[in-house]
Design an enzyme around this catalytic site. Structure first.
Site, PDB file in Angstrom:
ATOM      1  N   HIS A  91       1.007   8.164 -17.128  1.00 26.09           N
ATOM      2  CA  HIS A  91       2.174   7.231 -16.744  1.00 26.09           C
ATOM      3  C   HIS A  91       3.038   6.766 -17.839  1.00 26.09           C
ATOM      4  O   HIS A  91       2.732   5.618 -18.727  1.00 26.09           O
ATOM      5  CB  HIS A  91       1.298   5.938 -16.011  1.00 26.09           C
ATOM      6  CG  HIS A  91       2.301   5.126 -15.077  1.00 26.09           C
ATOM      7  ND1 HIS A  91       3.133   4.353 -15.802  1.00 26.09           N
ATOM      8  CD2 HIS A  91       2.718   4.704 -13.966  1.00 26.09           C
ATOM      9  CE1 HIS A  91       3.937   3.820 -14.831  1.00 26.09           C
ATOM     10  NE2 HIS A  91       3.410   4.134 -13.689  1.00 26.09           N
ATOM     11  N   MET A 146      -7.708   2.195  -8.200  1.00 24.39           N
ATOM     12  CA  MET A 146      -7.174   1.258  -7.031  1.00 24.39           C
ATOM     13  C   MET A 146      -7.589  -0.225  -7.586  1.00 24.39           C
ATOM     14  O   MET A 146      -8.659  -0.466  -8.099  1.00 24.39           O
ATOM     15  CB  MET A 146      -8.047   1.575  -5.824  1.00 24.39           C
ATOM     16  CG  MET A 146      -8.004   0.574  -4.727  1.00 24.39           C
ATOM     17  SD  MET A 146      -6.862   0.840  -3.422  1.00 24.39           S
ATOM     18  CE  MET A 146      -7.152  -0.670  -2.506  1.00 24.39           C
ATOM     19  N   CYS A 205       0.648  -1.325   0.065  1.00 26.33           N
ATOM     20  CA  CYS A 205       0.111   0.122   0.132  1.00 26.33           C
ATOM     21  C   CYS A 205       0.622   1.430  -0.009  1.00 26.33           C
ATOM     22  O   CYS A 205       0.247   2.347  -0.661  1.00 26.33           O
ATOM     23  CB  CYS A 205      -0.960  -0.048   1.290  1.00 26.33           C
ATOM     24  SG  CYS A 205      -1.728  -1.357   1.675  1.00 26.33           S
ATOM     25  N   CYS A 213       1.869   3.690  -3.081  1.00 25.32           N
ATOM     26  CA  CYS A 213       0.700   4.661  -3.539  1.00 25.32           C
ATOM     27  C   CYS A 213       0.267   5.507  -2.789  1.00 25.32           C
ATOM     28  O   CYS A 213      -0.036   6.700  -2.877  1.00 25.32           O
ATOM     29  CB  CYS A 213      -0.480   3.879  -4.239  1.00 25.32           C
ATOM     30  SG  CYS A 213      -0.037   3.001  -5.947  1.00 25.32           S
ATOM     31  N   HIS A 214       0.077   5.234  -1.422  1.00 26.36           N
ATOM     32  CA  HIS A 214      -0.492   5.937  -0.447  1.00 26.36           C
ATOM     33  C   HIS A 214       0.358   6.890   0.455  1.00 26.36           C
ATOM     34  O   HIS A 214      -0.252   7.819   1.235  1.00 26.36           O
ATOM     35  CB  HIS A 214      -1.603   4.988   0.519  1.00 26.36           C
ATOM     36  CG  HIS A 214      -2.559   4.578  -0.281  1.00 26.36           C
ATOM     37  ND1 HIS A 214      -3.819   5.291  -0.828  1.00 26.36           N
ATOM     38  CD2 HIS A 214      -2.734   3.274  -1.029  1.00 26.36           C
ATOM     39  CE1 HIS A 214      -4.453   4.332  -1.527  1.00 26.36           C
ATOM     40  NE2 HIS A 214      -3.818   3.340  -1.659  1.00 26.36           N
ATOM     41  N   HIS A 250       5.992  11.653 -10.849  1.00 23.20           N
ATOM     42  CA  HIS A 250       6.088  10.172 -10.882  1.00 23.20           C
ATOM     43  C   HIS A 250       7.478   9.807 -11.818  1.00 23.20           C
ATOM     44  O   HIS A 250       8.490   9.989 -11.411  1.00 23.20           O
ATOM     45  CB  HIS A 250       5.036   9.579 -11.156  1.00 23.20           C
ATOM     46  CG  HIS A 250       5.045   8.079 -10.710  1.00 23.20           C
ATOM     47  ND1 HIS A 250       4.980   7.418  -9.326  1.00 23.20           N
ATOM     48  CD2 HIS A 250       4.938   6.886 -11.500  1.00 23.20           C
ATOM     49  CE1 HIS A 250       5.051   6.378  -9.294  1.00 23.20           C
ATOM     50  NE2 HIS A 250       5.054   5.923 -10.820  1.00 23.20           N
TER      51      HIS A 250
HETATM   52 FE1  DHE Z   1       7.187   1.531 -10.522  1.00 21.68          FE
HETATM   53  C1  DHE Z   1       9.571   3.000 -12.594  1.00 21.68           C
HETATM   54  C2  DHE Z   1       7.263   4.054  -8.521  1.00 21.68           C
HETATM   55  C3  DHE Z   1       4.334   0.339  -8.980  1.00 21.68           C
HETATM   56  C4  DHE Z   1       7.476  -1.222 -12.582  1.00 21.68           C
HETATM   57  N1  DHE Z   1       8.252   3.350 -10.451  1.00 21.68           N
HETATM   58  C5  DHE Z   1       8.987   3.751 -11.501  1.00 21.68           C
HETATM   59  C6  DHE Z   1       9.741   4.904 -11.139  1.00 21.68           C
HETATM   60  C7  DHE Z   1       8.842   5.272  -9.803  1.00 21.68           C
HETATM   61  C8  DHE Z   1       8.173   4.298  -9.598  1.00 21.68           C
HETATM   62  C9  DHE Z   1       9.187   6.741  -9.101  1.00 21.68           C
HETATM   63  C10 DHE Z   1      10.690   5.908 -11.812  1.00 21.68           C
HETATM   64  C11 DHE Z   1      12.216   5.267 -11.440  1.00 21.68           C
HETATM   65  C12 DHE Z   1      13.178   5.848 -12.226  1.00 21.68           C
HETATM   66  O1  DHE Z   1      12.901   6.302 -13.584  1.00 21.68           O
HETATM   67  O2  DHE Z   1      13.951   6.588 -11.610  1.00 21.68           O
HETATM   68  N2  DHE Z   1       5.970   2.048  -9.282  1.00 21.68           N
HETATM   69  C13 DHE Z   1       6.111   3.341  -8.283  1.00 21.68           C
HETATM   70  C14 DHE Z   1       5.187   3.525  -7.064  1.00 21.68           C
HETATM   71  O3  DHE Z   1       5.291   4.259  -6.305  1.00 21.68           O
HETATM   72  C15 DHE Z   1       4.048   2.461  -7.226  1.00 21.68           C
HETATM   73  C16 DHE Z   1       3.003   2.974  -7.821  1.00 21.68           C
HETATM   74  C17 DHE Z   1       3.579   1.552  -6.102  1.00 21.68           C
HETATM   75  C18 DHE Z   1       4.742   0.589  -5.455  1.00 21.68           C
HETATM   76  O4  DHE Z   1       4.555   0.306  -4.137  1.00 21.68           O
HETATM   77  O5  DHE Z   1       5.992   0.579  -5.800  1.00 21.68           O
HETATM   78  C19 DHE Z   1       4.899   1.347  -8.367  1.00 21.68           C
HETATM   79  N3  DHE Z   1       5.809  -0.221 -10.709  1.00 21.68           N
HETATM   80  C20 DHE Z   1       4.961  -0.672  -9.958  1.00 21.68           C
HETATM   81  C21 DHE Z   1       4.297  -2.006 -10.103  1.00 21.68           C
HETATM   82  O6  DHE Z   1       3.608  -2.404  -9.598  1.00 21.68           O
HETATM   83  C22 DHE Z   1       5.538  -2.413 -11.421  1.00 21.68           C
HETATM   84  C23 DHE Z   1       4.409  -2.358 -12.548  1.00 21.68           C
HETATM   85  C24 DHE Z   1       5.923  -3.764 -11.244  1.00 21.68           C
HETATM   86  C25 DHE Z   1       6.979  -4.006 -10.214  1.00 21.68           C
HETATM   87  O7  DHE Z   1       8.000  -4.504 -10.619  1.00 21.68           O
HETATM   88  O8  DHE Z   1       6.975  -3.225  -9.220  1.00 21.68           O
HETATM   89  C26 DHE Z   1       6.335  -1.260 -11.405  1.00 21.68           C
HETATM   90  N4  DHE Z   1       8.220   1.227 -12.113  1.00 21.68           N
HETATM   91  C27 DHE Z   1       8.169  -0.308 -12.924  1.00 21.68           C
HETATM   92  C28 DHE Z   1       9.119  -0.092 -13.742  1.00 21.68           C
HETATM   93  C29 DHE Z   1       9.732   0.854 -14.147  1.00 21.68           C
HETATM   94  C30 DHE Z   1       9.038   1.750 -13.049  1.00 21.68           C
HETATM   95  C31 DHE Z   1       9.286  -1.581 -14.682  1.00 21.68           C
HETATM   96  C32 DHE Z   1      10.713   1.479 -14.908  1.00 21.68           C
HETATM   97  C33 DHE Z   1      10.276   1.697 -16.194  1.00 21.68           C
HETATM   98  C34 DHE Z   1      11.334   1.916 -17.342  1.00 21.68           C
HETATM   99  O9  DHE Z   1      11.369   1.479 -18.492  1.00 21.68           O
HETATM  100  O10 DHE Z   1      12.253   2.564 -16.647  1.00 21.68           O
END
Ligand code: DHE
Length: 558
Positions: A378, A100, A46, A49-50, A336
């Protein structure tokens, strides 16, 4: 919790074995054990996101003033109905239209009830994490002078993919040429991203638990050579890429505590911790402004550090880290993810609660534009291509809207001068479906890919859409990745997520992110024919999500 057990719990409180929860007027009581279990689930599922303090960002505010129906009889908070136990259970179980996701296939009924109680109680403030804590956690596993002086393996390093195995706390290094797993490396919990050093030799992997691991690709079997814990909750990392600073520094951003850490690039020795607490763009103090995306400039010794809750974009000059200079650019909330335009002068980042894309001109150090878009952009890193009518564009998908937005970006190339009139305008919205997380293309490709893993429809969440960039009016191809994988159908959704190109731009890799006990896969498509080339289904490859091709990540090609 059934009403009948309330009296029993109250007695336990008196016996002193309870948390302070009962004292919080009207909030459901919880035992210490329940609270510990809920705290763990909250962190894992959680907080991202929150927020740890539950002030909300990508997700809604979850503070008791509106999660809890209090004894005062007040039923709304700012016009919104206060939630209470049964409404919270429904929201957590089934999700909402606001983005959500449903947790009824991830958490048990008891866990959903537990979490509903937990978030009606006042959040605990977690401890801080000092420079000394960071330093104490630092480990060099293979010192620099004991590392190879040249590449000791025969892999084509440019085409290695660092693949997040989300639920096992590992990354798999997969050879893009042979599709063989070359190494599975133990890392932090639920790794978020991998980034590359300027030379392409080192992979930096950040876990959600703040553990940063440094992998040396030159070793015969690539392995972790240094580690450090930069905080309790983290998402971002990058390295110094400006000429003269290649492989010199790394920077990692933390969600909790809200701060970033600068380290030596080849050992991860911590050099500096910088807090990001401060004022939002609206002039209010925020106690938890988390570090979202970070990117290294190629044209200056600078990192672009995006602060989620304040909406401030920091340009951190690393040319003299003892006397750190930072330019603070006000944009919009909540920042983000984002990526470069084709020229790598402008960084475009999603301000997802404002439905805007903020563009920073890293040459002048100023905000270039705030572009209004459809709901909850996003982009991942976005995608750049030359639009047949509007010239160079950068694209973002949307979690909350059924389009992919194309924004015109400036170019110094005289052949694009005619498109200047469109710069920083939304020139087209391509029809897609909500629930998109990542878009991707490659300079050698004629295709544009978009996923939709957060879409509530199973078929759509398991599929990707592909457009022909030469004629965007042609119907897009829909590829059902789950069906194409040949894996047996499962009740749990196998989310098709994160298209990533091979180094030559000829293949696209898509993760099929299933349940922890289901067989997952990476499906590799031929980008020209859109036919499946290979399905990678090694049993060790559990819950693959992000994939980072060494060459494309090193050079920010998207
Ligand atoms: Fe991410 C990038 C935050 C959930 C897969 N994600 C990012 C970035 C942030 C972020 C701040 C940018 C990083 C950078 O470029 O320096 N992500 C978050 C969250 O806060 C969120 C919403 C909830 C959490 O609890 O983390 C979240 N993200 C997810 C997932 O559920 C995903 C789909 C699967 C996973 O592995 O957790 C996911 N996020 C990704 C990926 C990137 C990413 C694959 C990088 C994308 C790229 O091509 O560079």
């Amino acid at each position: 919790m059934k009403a009948t057990s309330f009296g029993v719990l109250a007695l336990t409180v008196l016996a002193g074995a309870m948390s302070s929860a009962f004292a919080q007027s009207g909030a459901p009581a919880m035992t210490d054990a329940e609270k510990e279990q809920a705290k763990k689930i909250y962190f894992e599922r959680c907080a991202g996101c929150h927020g740890v303090l539950r002030k909300g960002a990508t997700g809604k505010n979850l503070e008791p003033h509106w999660t809890k129906k209090d004894a005062s009889g007040k039923v709304t908070e700012g016009g919104t109905l206060k939630l209470g136990q049964s409404r919270l259970e429904k929201i957590i179980g089934y999700g909402t239209d606001g983005g959500m996701v449903n947790f009824d296939d991830i958490l048990t009924k008891e866990e959903i009830s537990l979490m509903s109680k937990y978030i009606q109680n006042t959040p605990d403030v977690p401890p801080e994490y000092s420079f000394k804590d960071t330093l104490d956690s630092w480990k060099v596993i293979v010192p620099v002078d004991k590392r190879p002086t040249k590449q000791m393996n025969k892999f084509n390093l440019k085409n290695i993919f660092s693949v997040t195995l989300r639920d096992t706390g590992e990354v798999a290094l997969i050879d893009g040429d042979t599709k063989q797993i070359r190494s599975i490396v133990k890392t932090g919990y639920a790794v978020h991203i991998s980034r590359l050093s300027a030379s392409g030799r080192y992979v930096y992997v950040i876990g959600r638990d703040g553990r940063l691991s440094l992998i040396d690709l030159w070793m015969e079997k690539p392995a972790v050579v240094a580690e450090v814990k930069i905080g309790f909750d983290a998402r971002s990392v990058d390295t110094s890429k400006f000429a003269g600073f290649e492989d010199k520094y790394a920077i990692a951003g933390s969600y909790w505590p809200p701060q970033f850490v600068i380290m030596d690039g080849d050992t991860l020795k911590p050099r500096k911790v910088v807090s990001t607490r401060g004022m939002t763009v609206d002039g209010e103090y925020h106690p938890e402004p988390r570090v979202a995306s970070i990117v290294a400039s190629f044209i200056k010794p600078e990192w672009v550090v995006n602060i989620k809750e304040t909406g401030q974009i920091l340009l951190v000059d690393y040319s003299d880290i003892e006397n750190l200079k930072t330019t603070t650019i006000a944009s919009a909330k909540f920042l983000h993810d984002g990526g470069w335009d084709a020229s790598k002068r402008y960084f475009l980042v999603a301000a997802n609660a404002s439905n805007k894309i903020a563009a920073v001109d890293t040459k002048t150090g100023k905000l270039a534009a705030l572009v209004d878009t459809a709901k909850i952009p996003h982009p991942g890193r976005g995608a750049n291509f030359v639009h047949p009518q509007f010239g160079p564009v950068w694209a973002t998908g949307h979690l909350g809207a059924d389009v992919v937005t194309l924004i015109s970006t400036p170019s110094d190339d005289p052949k694009f001068a005619q498109y200047k009139q469109y710069n920083w305008k939304v020139v087209q919205e391509m029809k897609h479906v909500p629930g998109n997380l990542f878009v991707k293309t490659h300079p050698a490709s004629k295709h544009f890919w978009a996923d939709a893993p957060q879409n509530p429809d199973k078929d759509l969440a398991e599929s990707v859409a592909v457009w022909d960039m030469a004629d965007l009016s042609k119907p897009k191809a829909i590829l059902n990745v789950a069906k194409d994988s040949g894996l047996p159908p499962t009740k749990a959704v196998k989310r098709a997520v994160h298209p990533e190109y091979s180094a030559d731009g000829k293949e696209v890799w898509i993760s099929l992110w299933g349940g922890k006990t289901d067989q997952s896969a990476i499906v590799v498509y031929d980008d020209a024919t859109l036919k499946v080339k290979k399905v990678i289904t090694d049993p060790k490859m559990i819950t693959p999500t992000g994939k980072f091709n060494v060459y494309n990540t090193q050079h920010d090609i998207y």
